[in-house]
Design a protein around this motif. Structure first.
Motif, PDB file in Angstrom:
ATOM      1  N   VAL A   1      -8.131  17.086   5.949  1.00  0.00           N
ATOM      2  CA  VAL A   1      -7.137  17.467   4.934  1.00  0.00           C
ATOM      3  C   VAL A   1      -7.210  16.473   3.787  1.00  0.00           C
ATOM      4  CG1 VAL A   1      -4.663  17.662   4.410  1.00  0.00           C
ATOM      5  CG2 VAL A   1      -5.555  18.517   6.589  1.00  0.00           C
ATOM      6  N   ARG A   2      -7.412  17.001   2.564  1.00  0.00           N
ATOM      7  CA  ARG A   2      -7.330  16.153   1.385  1.00  0.00           C
ATOM      8  C   ARG A   2      -6.049  16.466   0.638  1.00  0.00           C
ATOM      9  NH1 ARG A   2     -11.289  16.968  -3.690  1.00  0.00           N
ATOM     10  NH2 ARG A   2      -9.997  18.839  -3.895  1.00  0.00           N
ATOM     11  N   VAL A   3      -5.248  15.438   0.430  1.00  0.00           N
ATOM     12  CA  VAL A   3      -4.014  15.573  -0.347  1.00  0.00           C
ATOM     13  C   VAL A   3      -4.248  14.855  -1.672  1.00  0.00           C
ATOM     14  CG1 VAL A   3      -1.613  14.845  -0.500  1.00  0.00           C
ATOM     15  CG2 VAL A   3      -2.519  15.692   1.681  1.00  0.00           C
ATOM     16  N   SER A   4      -4.141  15.566  -2.788  1.00  0.00           N
ATOM     17  CA  SER A   4      -4.255  14.894  -4.092  1.00  0.00           C
ATOM     18  C   SER A   4      -3.057  15.324  -4.933  1.00  0.00           C
ATOM     19  CB  SER A   4      -5.584  15.215  -4.766  1.00  0.00           C
ATOM     20  OG  SER A   4      -5.828  16.593  -4.826  1.00  0.00           O
ATOM     21  N   LEU A   5      -2.203  14.339  -5.194  1.00  0.00           N
ATOM     22  CA  LEU A   5      -0.904  14.627  -5.800  1.00  0.00           C
ATOM     23  C   LEU A   5      -1.017  14.769  -7.308  1.00  0.00           C
ATOM     24  CD1 LEU A   5       1.120  11.913  -3.828  1.00  0.00           C
ATOM     25  CD2 LEU A   5       0.747  14.317  -3.209  1.00  0.00           C
ATOM     26  N   PRO A   6      -0.511  15.858  -7.862  1.00  0.00           N
ATOM     27  CA  PRO A   6      -0.504  15.961  -9.321  1.00  0.00           C
ATOM     28  C   PRO A   6       0.512  14.984  -9.912  1.00  0.00           C
ATOM     29  CG  PRO A   6       0.033  18.074  -8.303  1.00  0.00           C
ATOM     30  CD  PRO A   6       0.077  17.039  -7.229  1.00  0.00           C
ATOM     31  N   TYR A   7       0.248  14.649 -11.147  1.00  0.00           N
ATOM     32  CA  TYR A   7       1.186  13.899 -11.971  1.00  0.00           C
ATOM     33  C   TYR A   7       2.596  14.483 -11.775  1.00  0.00           C
ATOM     34  CZ  TYR A   7       1.648  10.947 -16.173  1.00  0.00           C
ATOM     35  OH  TYR A   7       1.925   9.949 -17.069  1.00  0.00           O
ATOM     36  N   GLY A   8       3.565  13.626 -11.460  1.00  0.00           N
ATOM     37  CA  GLY A   8       4.946  14.096 -11.370  1.00  0.00           C
ATOM     38  C   GLY A   8       5.376  14.603 -10.006  1.00  0.00           C
ATOM     39  N   THR A   9       4.501  14.512  -8.994  1.00  0.00           N
ATOM     40  CA  THR A   9       4.878  14.979  -7.655  1.00  0.00           C
ATOM     41  C   THR A   9       6.173  14.282  -7.198  1.00  0.00           C
ATOM     42  OG1 THR A   9       2.575  15.330  -7.060  1.00  0.00           O
ATOM     43  CG2 THR A   9       4.137  15.065  -5.236  1.00  0.00           C
ATOM     44  N   ALA A  10       7.107  15.066  -6.685  1.00  0.00           N
ATOM     45  CA  ALA A  10       8.375  14.483  -6.244  1.00  0.00           C
ATOM     46  C   ALA A  10       8.210  13.841  -4.867  1.00  0.00           C
ATOM     47  CB  ALA A  10       9.450  15.566  -6.177  1.00  0.00           C
ATOM     48  N   GLU A  11       8.895  12.732  -4.680  1.00  0.00           N
ATOM     49  CA  GLU A  11       8.844  12.032  -3.394  1.00  0.00           C
ATOM     50  C   GLU A  11       9.296  12.967  -2.271  1.00  0.00           C
ATOM     51  OE1 GLU A  11      11.074   8.392  -3.401  1.00  0.00           O
ATOM     52  OE2 GLU A  11      10.765   8.061  -1.260  1.00  0.00           O
ATOM     53  N   ALA A  12      10.294  13.795  -2.566  1.00  0.00           N
ATOM     54  CA  ALA A  12      10.838  14.692  -1.533  1.00  0.00           C
ATOM     55  C   ALA A  12       9.763  15.657  -1.024  1.00  0.00           C
ATOM     56  CB  ALA A  12      12.015  15.470  -2.100  1.00  0.00           C
ATOM     57  N   GLU A  13       8.823  16.035  -1.901  1.00  0.00           N
ATOM     58  CA  GLU A  13       7.749  16.944  -1.475  1.00  0.00           C
ATOM     59  C   GLU A  13       6.846  16.246  -0.458  1.00  0.00           C
ATOM     60  OE1 GLU A  13       5.890  18.079  -5.158  1.00  0.00           O
ATOM     61  OE2 GLU A  13       7.319  19.694  -5.529  1.00  0.00           O
ATOM     62  N   VAL A  14       6.577  14.989  -0.715  1.00  0.00           N
ATOM     63  CA  VAL A  14       5.739  14.231   0.214  1.00  0.00           C
ATOM     64  C   VAL A  14       6.465  14.059   1.544  1.00  0.00           C
ATOM     65  CG1 VAL A  14       4.684  11.962   0.624  1.00  0.00           C
ATOM     66  CG2 VAL A  14       4.457  13.071  -1.615  1.00  0.00           C
ATOM     67  N   GLU A  15       7.769  13.784   1.494  1.00  0.00           N
ATOM     68  CA  GLU A  15       8.543  13.638   2.734  1.00  0.00           C
ATOM     69  C   GLU A  15       8.547  14.941   3.527  1.00  0.00           C
ATOM     70  OE1 GLU A  15       9.502  10.884   4.064  1.00  0.00           O
ATOM     71  OE2 GLU A  15       8.803   9.775   2.298  1.00  0.00           O
ATOM     72  N   ARG A  16       8.678  16.009   2.812  1.00  0.00           N
ATOM     73  CA  ARG A  16       8.680  17.320   3.471  1.00  0.00           C
ATOM     74  C   ARG A  16       7.314  17.584   4.132  1.00  0.00           C
ATOM     75  NH1 ARG A  16      10.470  21.223   5.975  1.00  0.00           N
ATOM     76  NH2 ARG A  16       9.747  23.321   5.533  1.00  0.00           N
ATOM     77  N   PHE A  17       6.261  17.185   3.459  1.00  0.00           N
ATOM     78  CA  PHE A  17       4.912  17.322   4.021  1.00  0.00           C
ATOM     79  C   PHE A  17       4.820  16.544   5.335  1.00  0.00           C
ATOM     80  CE2 PHE A  17       0.505  15.645   4.315  1.00  0.00           C
ATOM     81  CZ  PHE A  17      -0.194  16.832   4.367  1.00  0.00           C
ATOM     82  N   LEU A  18       5.352  15.335   5.313  1.00  0.00           N
ATOM     83  CA  LEU A  18       5.304  14.501   6.532  1.00  0.00           C
ATOM     84  C   LEU A  18       6.172  15.094   7.643  1.00  0.00           C
ATOM     85  CD1 LEU A  18       5.429  10.954   4.881  1.00  0.00           C
ATOM     86  CD2 LEU A  18       3.461  12.067   5.976  1.00  0.00           C
ATOM     87  N   GLU A  19       7.179  15.847   7.267  1.00  0.00           N
ATOM     88  CA  GLU A  19       8.024  16.507   8.270  1.00  0.00           C
ATOM     89  C   GLU A  19       7.308  17.666   8.947  1.00  0.00           C
ATOM     90  OE1 GLU A  19      11.750  17.881   6.570  1.00  0.00           O
ATOM     91  OE2 GLU A  19      12.105  15.829   5.836  1.00  0.00           O
TER      92      GLU A  19
END
Lengths: 474, 474
Positions: A343-361
């Protein structure tokens, strides 16, 4: 809906959108014409070239716009190789270059040239000294990317450029992934980049050839873009590309890079804690701010991507099952790391922290469910009671020292799962031989051995596919 | 402000603009990816391909999108030539093909291939029989445009295609100029076109390779566009290009073509009535609806274009002075017509009749003022009292039968003006020799002779440039 695949294509930057709309009205005419619409288009083109050159750190007359980053790489490689034909016909490149560089290298080889691949370490990084050691007298060009597109590892381009300069060999830097984050330092000779990686529109690449670099454009040329990129200029998109690149050179970009770096660090730390049997790959220090890659043992990458997509996350993968050729990523192969469940995760400019937390959930549950569907036992290596794999011709209780697992016709990650299922059935010192015709097995069986501290003995030819031999150590 | 250069680039069609805006939001992702943004992009790409194929009259899987019409031509020519290498290495093309075809032919020749140019008549049209006669056994490809970009002459592509099919040789049609007006009829094998000629955005070309045509894409390839066009797809522009081409296939287009044809007819008729010494060039019958070209004797094309621009009219020219190489258009040369004072008018869709009338009002005065500034007498040929040209080494009253005019170092239209000034000073049967190092003289002195019914004797080598000999007949 979180889009985590900026390394493939970034959503259009608002500045790019605005510039594109404005130049649709002002910039549709032929900039080579002398009438007012043409002059207006020429002014826009000149201004875009100056803005892009400033952002790259070169002179405007060193930079041309191409139809894509791929075209920039292809033209850059062939232009230098042709101009330096008398110096030699050897192309040196890292083992983890983008496929556009590899395709150009293949064409060069087919035409009688030679090539040398510089290996990378387990983190995907070349050693500058290894590049220097590859610089034989007949080396015409070196190609090293500024940062890797699959695992985010930054290459020591400044150091490589210095060594190339000493040796009098031009260095081409594929800067597609790093240019959004800043200039490429050092005395490189040629640079290629792609606007849709930084939030510009598709249809625009940059090719920079520094003054003093011998360059002979190949293929049919015309008078456009200094004879280095044929065809009517894609002007509104060029204007948008330059405007958005310039916008990224503001002070906010380094703050955003630091913020995304923290988010990526969180993924790097938490994923192995939350998901068993995960390998985070790529250099932990020398890396792009926004990109992280990991591989999940006993997971089918395509299925996991599908599950993530259903959960709202768009990511990409270097697993063989996600490629049309069913061959794992050459980058992961060069690094000698696991390719399954990649899995490659590449965050666009402006990605919200909550989105990353949700991904980890959501990730741990999705990996678990994929593994369950594949019949992976909770702790596969410690499961001597596991059923013999379907169709396995050997592996009876009477001859436990050497098992053969027939995984012919079965795709990644099944061969590795079957191996894991039976390794506990041979005594320490005994071997398991996996028969497989899946290309991913060649990469993932040794990678599994490293992760599991088992011994990878080697590969033998077989009637169909290959036989991979593993000796139980623990 | 009337823009009369649609043949260079058409302003963006409203449908293209709308589609572009919509797909900026929906179509920025990588269509090769499996997540929702990628699938959305793929749907847009597939729909665009279907729409474009329908408009061209081919199957969707025969059509790929390229970064420009130029790329489509280059790839089309090299792909067929490579695939048919065993059949032969001869490329046959008309003398009036677009420069992109000629550039591809030069590359082919440099690589050891051969080429044959089929001549055109004075109207710029090839005879299908001449193409057929050029089809030797080793002919790998024929390239004939559907209509000429400089003079609007339509070529007999359907007939040519039939003859090529009989001979088993593929025909590539550069349809850049005609595709906005309708499908290209006949059994052609390969077709190339360019979206910004029909009101699509720049950055999009079409390459169609009909099933059964042997084709081997050259250069580095990737998995995009069936391996026939490398690099990330320029998707929003592709969607806009396809939408606008489909829009042009509505019934309004033939009505608009008829209307523009009438406006062009008016220019064809009125310009020679309003402006002395004008030659309208191109086929009066077999022609594009919106394009007309004429040349004005004793006029500097660049100056006339500048005057027209100041008067608000954007047109282009095939005169040498408007080209960076100072060589007149190869199309006008192949037709054997005058190149000086050349003006191409190509009316965009929707051009108002009043704009054309206004053009006809201002043109005569502008031509007159350019001629006055160049010192052209009102009736040059009938001006025996005209002063001897500056620097002329010969031409004294003592030897009137053979005059030499030294126009070395002087650019078009001066050599022809100097010739016209002195022709009246030799008796009928006497000759004027013009010394000139201007490339346009080679074309324009014979063309002037035809227009003036004088005899063009021929060209002799000279220490500098050439000596052009004209015998007075009237």
């Amino acid at each position: 809906m979180p889009y985590f695949d900026a390394a493939s294509a970034a959503p259009l930057h608002p500045v790019a959108r605005e510039a594109l709309l404005a130049s649709l009205d002002e910039g549709w005419a032929d900039p080579a014409r002398l009438y007012r619409e043409g002059r207006r288009a020429r002014l826009l083109l000149d201004a875009a070239r100056e803005a892009a050159a400033e952002a790259v750190g070169c002179r405007p007359d060193e930079l041309v716009f191409t139809p894509s980053g791929t075209h920039a790489v292809h033209s850059g490689v062939s232009g230098v190789l042709a101009a330096r034909r008398r110096a030699g016909r050897r192309l040196v490149h890292s083992a983890v270059e983008h496929s556009s560089v590899l395709h150009a290298a293949e064409v060069h080889e087919a035409a009688g040239g030679t090539r040398a691949e510089v290996a990378v370490n387990g983190a995907g990084r070349v050693a500058a000294g290894d590049v220097a050691a590859a610089l034989t007298g007949d080396t015409a060009l070196v190609a090293v990317q500024s940062a890797n597109h699959e695992v985010g590892t930054e290459q020591p381009v400044e150091e490589v450029a210095g060594l190339c300069q000493e040796a009098g060999v031009p260095l081409l830097v594929d800067a597609a992934q790093s240019l959004p984050w800043g200039r490429v330092p050092g005395a490189w000779s040629v640079l290629a980049a792609s606007a849709h990686k930084w939030g510009g529109p598709p249809g625009v690449g940059l090719l920079v050839v520094r003054k003093g670099t011998r360059f002979a454009p190949q293929g049919p040329a015309d008078e456009r873009e200094s004879g280095r990129s044929a065809g009517f200029e894609n002007l509104p998109a060029i204007v948008a590309a330059a405007a958005s690149l310039r916008a990224l050179r503001g002070p906010e970009t380094s703050a955003e890079a630091a913020r995304l770096r923290t988010l990526v660090d969180r993924i790097r730390t938490r994923v192995p804690e939350l998901v068993p049997d995960v390998e985070v790959v790529g250099d932990p220090v020398h890396r792009l701010p926004h990109l992280v890659t990991f591989s999940c043992l006993y997971v089918d990458g395509e299925t996991l991507l599908g599950e993530l997509d259903r959960a709202g996350f768009s990511v990409s993968s270097g697993s063989s099952c996600t490629s049309s050729t069913l061959i794992p990523s050459h980058v992961l192969r060069a690094m000698g790391v696991l390719s399954e469940g990649n899995v490659r995760v590449s965050l666009p400019y402006g990605t919200a922290e909550a989105e990353v937390e949700r991904f980890l959930e959501v990730l741990p549950g999705l990996v678990r469910s994929v593994r369950e569907r594949l019949g992976v036992p909770a702790a596969p290596a410690e499961a001597p009671e596991a059923a013999a794999p379907q169709g396995a011709p050997a592996g009876t209780a009477a001859e436990p020292a050497d098992l053969v697992v027939d995984a012919l016709g079965r795709r990644c990650p099944i061969p590795v799962i079957e191996l894991a299922k039976v390794i506990g059935r041979v005594p320490v010192g005994g071997t398991v031989t996996v028969l497989s015709d899946d290309e991913a097995a060649r990469q993932d069986i040794p990678a599994w051995c490293t992760m599991r501290e088992q011994e990878y003995v080697g590969e033998r030819a077989a009637e169909r596919g290959a036989a991979y031999v593993v000796r139980r150590r623990v």
